[in-house]
Design an enzyme around this catalytic site. Sequence first.
Site, mmCIF file in Angstrom:
data_model
loop_
_atom_site.group_PDB
_atom_site.id
_atom_site.type_symbol
_atom_site.label_atom_id
_atom_site.label_comp_id
_atom_site.label_asym_id
_atom_site.label_seq_id
_atom_site.Cartn_x
_atom_site.Cartn_y
_atom_site.Cartn_z
ATOM 1 N N HIS A 33 0.940 -1.110 -0.234
ATOM 2 C CA HIS A 33 -0.108 0.286 0.057
ATOM 3 C C HIS A 33 0.844 1.411 -0.082
ATOM 4 O O HIS A 33 1.655 1.678 -0.566
ATOM 5 C CB HIS A 33 -0.436 -0.357 1.113
ATOM 6 C CG HIS A 33 -2.042 1.058 1.316
ATOM 7 N ND1 HIS A 33 -2.456 1.520 0.492
ATOM 8 C CD2 HIS A 33 -2.907 1.205 2.349
ATOM 9 C CE1 HIS A 33 -3.758 2.423 0.359
ATOM 10 N NE2 HIS A 33 -3.710 2.095 1.905
ATOM 11 N N HIS B 57 -1.805 -2.287 -10.026
ATOM 12 C CA HIS B 57 -3.265 -1.023 -8.916
ATOM 13 C C HIS B 57 -4.086 -2.139 -9.044
ATOM 14 O O HIS B 57 -4.910 -3.014 -9.478
ATOM 15 C CB HIS B 57 -3.504 0.174 -9.224
ATOM 16 C CG HIS B 57 -4.331 0.807 -8.297
ATOM 17 N ND1 HIS B 57 -5.481 0.821 -7.544
ATOM 18 C CD2 HIS B 57 -3.519 1.698 -7.018
ATOM 19 C CE1 HIS B 57 -6.406 1.120 -6.992
ATOM 20 N NE2 HIS B 57 -5.071 1.881 -6.571
ATOM 21 N N ASP C 149 2.593 5.808 -6.287
ATOM 22 C CA ASP C 149 3.655 5.801 -5.282
ATOM 23 C C ASP C 149 5.181 6.042 -6.550
ATOM 24 O O ASP C 149 5.710 6.565 -5.519
ATOM 25 C CB ASP C 149 3.489 4.142 -4.327
ATOM 26 C CG ASP C 149 2.569 4.508 -3.549
ATOM 27 O OD1 ASP C 149 2.418 5.607 -3.204
ATOM 28 O OD2 ASP C 149 1.944 3.391 -3.268
HETATM 29 N N1 ACO Z 1 5.228 -5.829 -10.650
HETATM 30 C C1 ACO Z 1 5.215 -6.934 -11.380
HETATM 31 N N2 ACO Z 1 3.650 -8.197 -11.675
HETATM 32 C C2 ACO Z 1 3.159 -8.046 -11.091
HETATM 33 C C3 ACO Z 1 2.812 -5.832 -10.605
HETATM 34 C C4 ACO Z 1 3.682 -5.288 -9.854
HETATM 35 N N3 ACO Z 1 4.072 -4.154 -9.533
HETATM 36 N N4 ACO Z 1 2.086 -5.694 -9.744
HETATM 37 C C5 ACO Z 1 0.764 -6.601 -10.092
HETATM 38 N N5 ACO Z 1 1.796 -7.900 -10.898
HETATM 39 C C6 ACO Z 1 0.871 -8.507 -11.728
HETATM 40 C C7 ACO Z 1 1.524 -10.135 -10.396
HETATM 41 O O1 ACO Z 1 1.983 -10.739 -9.907
HETATM 42 C C8 ACO Z 1 -0.016 -10.863 -11.059
HETATM 43 O O2 ACO Z 1 0.548 -12.110 -11.605
HETATM 44 P P1 ACO Z 1 -0.027 -13.546 -12.210
HETATM 45 O O3 ACO Z 1 -1.725 -12.650 -12.470
HETATM 46 O O4 ACO Z 1 1.070 -13.796 -13.439
HETATM 47 O O5 ACO Z 1 0.481 -14.070 -11.568
HETATM 48 C C9 ACO Z 1 -0.809 -9.998 -11.637
HETATM 49 O O6 ACO Z 1 -0.164 -8.885 -12.378
HETATM 50 C C10 ACO Z 1 -2.428 -10.001 -10.844
HETATM 51 O O7 ACO Z 1 -1.233 -8.748 -9.631
HETATM 52 P P2 ACO Z 1 -1.888 -9.069 -8.277
HETATM 53 O O8 ACO Z 1 -1.255 -9.173 -7.465
HETATM 54 O O9 ACO Z 1 -2.783 -10.772 -7.783
HETATM 55 O O10 ACO Z 1 -2.970 -7.326 -7.877
HETATM 56 P P3 ACO Z 1 -3.531 -6.874 -6.779
HETATM 57 O O11 ACO Z 1 -4.921 -6.313 -7.274
HETATM 58 O O12 ACO Z 1 -4.012 -8.010 -6.044
HETATM 59 O O13 ACO Z 1 -2.226 -6.384 -6.188
HETATM 60 C C11 ACO Z 1 -1.259 -4.687 -5.619
HETATM 61 C C12 ACO Z 1 -2.547 -4.313 -6.319
HETATM 62 C C13 ACO Z 1 -0.894 -5.111 -5.082
HETATM 63 C C14 ACO Z 1 -1.052 -2.525 -5.931
HETATM 64 C C15 ACO Z 1 0.018 -5.367 -6.737
HETATM 65 O O14 ACO Z 1 -0.085 -4.253 -7.866
HETATM 66 C C16 ACO Z 1 1.580 -4.177 -6.259
HETATM 67 O O15 ACO Z 1 2.093 -5.881 -5.878
HETATM 68 N N6 ACO Z 1 1.846 -3.472 -6.318
HETATM 69 C C17 ACO Z 1 3.463 -3.828 -5.856
HETATM 70 C C18 ACO Z 1 3.093 -2.883 -4.698
HETATM 71 C C19 ACO Z 1 2.241 -0.905 -5.247
HETATM 72 O O16 ACO Z 1 3.257 -0.219 -5.746
HETATM 73 N N7 ACO Z 1 1.636 -0.539 -3.858
HETATM 74 C C20 ACO Z 1 1.118 0.298 -4.422
HETATM 75 C C21 ACO Z 1 -0.326 0.704 -4.702
HETATM 76 S S1 ACO Z 1 -0.638 2.150 -4.957
HETATM 77 C C22 ACO Z 1 -1.749 2.054 -3.439
HETATM 78 O O17 ACO Z 1 -1.601 1.313 -2.127
HETATM 79 C C23 ACO Z 1 -1.176 4.083 -2.168
#
Ligand code: ACO
Length: 355
Positions: free
Chosen positions: A206, A245, A302
């Site tokens: 987050h 996201h 971010d």
């Molecule tokens: N880098 C690489 N791959 C990613 C990323 C990333 N940042 N984000 C998602 N993916 C991929 C996952 O590996 C997954 O792939 P798969 O289907 O082959 O397994 C797919 O995309 C879906 O990802 P999830 O993690 O299931 O997506 P979710 O909606 O649950 O998570 C989240 C969203 C937590 C923001 C995720 O994108 C993430 O962890 N990002 C990095 C951390 C980040 O930047 N967080 C800030 C978000 S904004 C905020 O909260 C202020």
Amino acid sequence: MSKNICFIDGLEGILKYREIDVNELVDLPYDAISYLLIQGELPGEQELAEYSARLRGERKIDGRVVDVIRMCNFDIDAMEALRTIVSFMSQFDPDLNDNSPEGNMRKAVRLIARIPTIVATYYRMANGKEPITPDPALSHGANFLYMIRGSKPDALEAEILEKDFILSAEHELNASTFSSRITASTLSDLYSAIVSGLCTLKGPLHGGARTEVMTMLEEVACPENAEEFVLGKIERREKIMGFGHRVYKTYDPRGKIFKQLAKELAETKGDMHWYETAEAIENVAIRELVEKKGKPIYPNVDFYSGVIYKYMEIPPQLATSIFAIGRVSGWIAHCFDQYERKKIIRPRAFMLDEC
Ligand code: ACO
């Protein structure tokens, strides 16, 4: 009413606060956006003057709070200190358990006004310096930069930090806002609800991602290294921080504005290094994840905000707490809405499978 606080269209990349597009709000002062979120409409000139005066008049923190900050471990992230201090500060608020709208508004003003002072005081002490007294003549953004640096910021930096607070202020039922709302739904006090929000915001999935972005920029170091770095992350199935996201399946509208601001700051400073390093990471990530794999993973709020902090020489240790400075108005708007409902939030365990 809560539906009105924020609107997100994750497919079109639209974000509205109280039904106004964030692109139209970003040039206003943070105080006006804080008022908009909490009161439901933009303030008139007189209302804004009064609200700003209230906020500016409440920036100082109690000496006992300063003493506790002095006892903190200065090797930790500022968020850990902030969480502790907001909780401690509540003990001296005469309105702590006054849950009337007036009592809650007085607490809201103190929280919004004092959280920047806590973060800046912690930062000054962590660097062996004495805290700076807040300056009521300065805007929310300018005053925060003044309190961490001890000198007045230039107009562009002050303006960009105001915009940062605005873009961080509200985002519907994100994890930290949901946390705050759950606490408020029990009719617990506003400080407790804000502490819940802080505890949730700090996680790296987050708000903590902003800190991780800054660390990542240092690790990548220059645009030439971006290719190997991103490919390595994808191969190891690791997340690239500041990307992706849950709601946006297109470019995060806040990310677009932050990118433009980062570019403007880089050009003004005559130093494109961090901007170009970030852009190189973005280009490889989009090529590999979006274009080749069809996953909608774009820079989020971010990513380029982390770049801006690099240019402002704000350390990673402060990045998430600066997010919290902006977000507190959104948390409060949701808490007030929740207090009006007088209904406890109690999901069932099977709903976890849908998260
Ligand atoms: N880098 C690489 N791959 C990613 C990323 C990333 N940042 N984000 C998602 N993916 C991929 C996952 O590996 C997954 O792939 P798969 O289907 O082959 O397994 C797919 O995309 C879906 O990802 P999830 O993690 O299931 O997506 P979710 O909606 O649950 O998570 C989240 C969203 C937590 C923001 C995720 O994108 C993430 O962890 N990002 C990095 C951390 C980040 O930047 N967080 C800030 C978000 S904004 C905020 O909260 C202020």
